[in-house]
Design an enzyme around this catalytic site. Structure first.
Site, mmCIF file in Angstrom:
data_model
loop_
_atom_site.group_PDB
_atom_site.id
_atom_site.type_symbol
_atom_site.label_atom_id
_atom_site.label_comp_id
_atom_site.label_asym_id
_atom_site.label_seq_id
_atom_site.Cartn_x
_atom_site.Cartn_y
_atom_site.Cartn_z
ATOM 1 N N ARG A 153 -108.195 -37.326 40.519
ATOM 2 C CA ARG A 153 -108.133 -38.487 39.228
ATOM 3 C C ARG A 153 -107.383 -39.785 39.016
ATOM 4 N NH1 ARG A 153 -110.484 -35.638 34.017
ATOM 5 N NH2 ARG A 153 -109.101 -36.878 32.845
ATOM 6 N N LYS A 155 -115.478 -43.847 52.454
ATOM 7 C CA LYS A 155 -115.733 -44.531 51.075
ATOM 8 C C LYS A 155 -115.724 -46.102 51.294
ATOM 9 C CE LYS A 155 -116.204 -44.886 47.016
ATOM 10 N NZ LYS A 155 -118.005 -44.818 46.117
ATOM 11 N N GLU A 168 -128.517 -43.040 52.061
ATOM 12 C CA GLU A 168 -127.208 -42.837 53.186
ATOM 13 C C GLU A 168 -126.735 -41.314 53.326
ATOM 14 O OE1 GLU A 168 -123.889 -44.989 50.895
ATOM 15 O OE2 GLU A 168 -125.550 -44.821 49.147
ATOM 16 N N TRP A 200 -103.898 -42.905 37.168
ATOM 17 C CA TRP A 200 -105.513 -44.071 38.030
ATOM 18 C C TRP A 200 -105.115 -45.654 37.368
ATOM 19 C CZ3 TRP A 200 -108.313 -44.840 41.939
ATOM 20 C CH2 TRP A 200 -109.627 -45.603 41.740
ATOM 21 N N CYS A 228 -106.806 -40.834 34.450
ATOM 22 C CA CYS A 228 -105.678 -40.368 34.791
ATOM 23 C C CYS A 228 -105.900 -38.895 34.863
ATOM 24 C CB CYS A 228 -104.639 -40.803 33.980
ATOM 25 S SG CYS A 228 -104.454 -42.712 33.812
ATOM 26 N N HIS A 273 -148.003 -58.001 52.301
ATOM 27 C CA HIS A 273 -147.977 -58.987 53.106
ATOM 28 C C HIS A 273 -147.629 -57.703 54.111
ATOM 29 C CE1 HIS A 273 -148.042 -62.110 51.133
ATOM 30 N NE2 HIS A 273 -147.509 -62.285 49.119
ATOM 31 N N LYS A 288 -129.669 -45.174 48.225
ATOM 32 C CA LYS A 288 -128.696 -44.376 47.734
ATOM 33 C C LYS A 288 -129.794 -42.815 48.463
ATOM 34 C CE LYS A 288 -125.379 -44.910 45.860
ATOM 35 N NZ LYS A 288 -125.650 -46.571 46.147
ATOM 36 N N GLU A 348 -131.664 -51.030 45.709
ATOM 37 C CA GLU A 348 -130.325 -49.717 45.909
ATOM 38 C C GLU A 348 -131.060 -48.200 45.764
ATOM 39 O OE1 GLU A 348 -127.539 -49.282 45.886
ATOM 40 O OE2 GLU A 348 -126.630 -47.602 44.770
ATOM 41 N N ASN A 378 -103.895 -40.405 29.103
ATOM 42 C CA ASN A 378 -104.469 -40.970 29.701
ATOM 43 C C ASN A 378 -105.782 -41.608 28.912
ATOM 44 O OD1 ASN A 378 -106.835 -41.263 31.408
ATOM 45 N ND2 ASN A 378 -107.815 -38.892 31.098
ATOM 46 N N GLY A 379 -106.718 -42.835 29.431
ATOM 47 C CA GLY A 379 -107.116 -43.462 28.390
ATOM 48 C C GLY A 379 -106.699 -45.034 28.407
#
Ligand code: AGP
Length: 609
Positions: free
Chosen positions: A27, A604, A489, A74, A2, A505, A486, A482, A98-99
């Site tokens: 944040r 996103k 993209e 958040w 946050c 193969h 990365k 993955e 925040n936490g």
């Protein structure tokens, strides 16, 4: 994650707070609020939604004041709503936080027994009541804050006001960042310097276990025993935009570097003190579930799909429950074998991916129990699932998913242990061992992150490649996928992830000096086979970048570049291998001058099918 801001000085406090919150919206942005000293009282204004909604709510008011705190949220505990928005007020105390307070439920119970009335589902409100409780018992404001901090377990960055002290702002931190800004005759607190960089460049960066008392134009830094700590302010030279990125060039790089903290926050509160149990609020009360399910269906898209592929290895090996994995957009077209004995697990950072939501709805229609692994509280996926386990990665701004992926893997590991224990496949000693390895993970991730300069050097050599091949085996095969995603993209270079054993193969026909091969070759039961694949590539003059265990001294003679990975159990190796692949993709894309945070054609969150 946050955003917190506080101000004590001659300016128009509301304006300073709102400007600061605007700079901290990256944040967190699901609700916001301010508390301002006005007419001898603390006035609190809060609103769910983006900061603009709060701005509209207070537009007509004249909340003059010299002291105030603000917060942009958040959500972690408690859905986004006006009541759950910060600041939280109890008696004469107002708090922004925040936490994550791990023991908030037990503290809340004790406070309610003492007559405290709560109005929110948050962990933060407990802090306000706790400070108010000690203050009512006669402790001075700063002493009451210290006593309360002594009772709570977890992470916090706090701004606290007391109605009886109109010239005092108290700040405190443990594991969540908090800075104190020193201006000319004015003082600030903030989660991050961008919030107040336009007013001052002089900051004291609080350390864990410290608090600061801002009053009478002075700042005193103390430890939790009340002992004064001499701290010299530091000068910050970033411009505000750079500061929002923590000084990093892109949000993606900042988020890659944040992974140790994101993993720490995601683990927090989910391991019992004696390391014998995994604790998932809500899930662990459904004793029947584990006994009744005979299959798990993992559904996801993109990077989250790769997490699901790792999840299958973890869940099947640790709980022996059969697992199927589907791409969200494919699931419903294969008439899936799903019924009331299936646990459907939907994995999504945003919780809004249309294909994954459609798969979840298909599973529900067929009678499955549904569990979401998600990074956004109150997202569609979390609202439509029977259970949700949140990753605490904080807002992920870069389009390419990084810290969300690592925290998804951690949750899948925890779920595997949770199911393994309940299905009787993991005994106490093994549980302690598996958890022991997990708690080391953030430090190992830090070690890998520290290799970023070496990875930048290696990346520079391959900027002009037109194609890449990523090879991995077993639990690391999804990481090859993955790594390739990365690179694709954000650098727009074609890349393929492949099971290393499959190279002979077909793809081996592609090997030449023009196509670099990234080989995941850490020591596990597939190591020898991967080394054979490396030999096959080497024999055809292929250029190889190997990710290898730190103690592997032979591999360097077979490959062009080696990136070393610290040792851990094979179940956790994917989390360590991922970071170098994220960094390799990042640096190649950056060297190419691409818009790393907003790559072309991408969004996103893909909310269309
Ligand atoms: C990953 O870097 C991409 N941004 C994309 O593949 C993403 O993982 C996918 O769209 C799924 O998003 P979600 O996790 O929010 O559902």
């Amino acid at each position: 994650m946050c955003g917190i801001v506080g101000y004590l000085g001659p300016r128009e406090t509301v304006q300073v707070l709102m400007e600061g919150l605007r700079r901290l919206e990256y944040r967190g942005y699901d609700s916001a609020g301010i508390a301002v000293f006005h007419g001898g009282k603390i006035e609190v204004r809060r609103a769910q939604g983006k900061l603009t909604i709060l701005e509209e709510a207070i537009a007509g008011e004249s909340l003059e004041g010299r002291l105030g705190i603000g917060h942009t949220r958040w959500a972690t505990h408690g859905r986004p709503s006006d009541d759950n928005a910060h600041p939280h007020k109890a008696g004469s105390i107002a708090v922004v936080h925040n936490g994550i307070i791990e023991n908030y439920l037990s503290l809340k119970k004790v406070l309610m027994e003492k007559g405290h009335v709560f109005n929110s589902e948050t962990d933060t409100e407990v802090i306000a009541h706790l400070i108010d409780h000690f203050h009512r018992e006669g402790l001075p404001f700063d002493e009451a804050v210290r006593r309360a901090l002594g009772e709570i377990k977890g992470s916090y960055a706090l701004g606290v006001l007391c109605e009886k002290e109109p010239d005092k702002l108290i700040a405190a931190r443990s594991e969540s960042p908090l800075v104190v800004g020193l201006g000319e005759g004015e003082l600030f607190i903030a989660s991050d310097t961008p919030a107040v960089l336009t007013y001052t460049r002089n900051f004291i960066f609080l350390e864990d276990g410290e608090m600061a008392v801002l009053s009478g134009g002075k700042v005193e830094v103390l430890d939790l025993e009340g002992k004064s700590i001499p701290r010299e302010p530091k000068r910050v030279m970033w411009n505000p935009l750079m500061a929002e990125k923590g000084g990093y060039k892109h949000f993606m790089l900042k988020e890659i570097m944040e992974q140790p903290r994101a993993v720490t926050d995601t683990i927090r509160g989910r391991i019992s003190e004696d390391r014998s149990e995994i604790v998932f609020e809500g899930l662990d009360t459904d004793e029947k579930m584990v006994k009744e399910i005979n299959k798990i269906a993992l559904v996801a898209c993109g990077t989250s799909y790769h997490a699901a592929l790792v999840g299958r290895y973890l869940i099947e090996s640790l709980s022996r429950i059969p697992v199927e994995v589907d791409i969200g957009s494919e699931f419903r077209y294969r008439n899936p074998l799903v019924d009331e004995k299936t646990l459907l697990v939907a994995i999504s950072q945003s919780g809004e991916t249309a294909d994954t939501l459609a798969a979840l709805r298909e599973g529900r229609k067929r009678g499955a129990r549904t569990l979401a692994i998600c990074n956004v509280v109150e997202s569609s996926l979390s609202r439509e699932s029977d259970y949700t386990i949140f990753t605490y990665a904080g807002p992920e701004i870069g389009v390419a998913s990084t810290k969300a992926f690592s925290t998804q893997l951690v949750i899948l590991y925890l779920i595997s242990l949770f199911l393994g224990k309940r299905s009787g496949h993991i005994d106490h000693p093994h549980m302690e061992e598996f958890i022991g390895e997990l708690v080391k993970l953030p430090h190992l991730l830090e070690e890998v992150v520290r290799e970023h300069k070496e990875i930048e050097r290696i990346a520079r050599k391959y900027v002009h490649a037109k194609n890449f091949l990523y090879l991995g085996r077993g639990i690391n095969y999804p990481i090859a996928l993955e790594g390739a995603l990365k690179l694709k993209e954000i650098s727009y270079i074609h890349a393929e992830g492949y099971p290393a054993g499959e190279m002979k193969h077909g793809p081996i026909a592609l090997i030449d000096r023009e196509m670099p091969v990234v080989a995941l070759a850490t020591r596990d039961d597939t190591y020898e086979k991967v080394m054979n694949n490396i030999e096959e590539v080497h024999a055809r003059e292929g250029r190889i970048i190997a990710l290898a265990s730190q103690d592997d001294k032979e591999i360097a003679s077979k490959v062009e570049d080696v990136i070393s990975i610290p040792p851990t159990i094979s179940a956790l190796t994917p989390m360590l291998l991922t970071i170098p692949l994220q960094l390799l993709a990042y640096y190649i894309a950056d060297f190419k001058g691409n818009d790393v945070d907003q790559p072309r054609n991408l969004a996103k969150s893909v909310t269309v099918e």
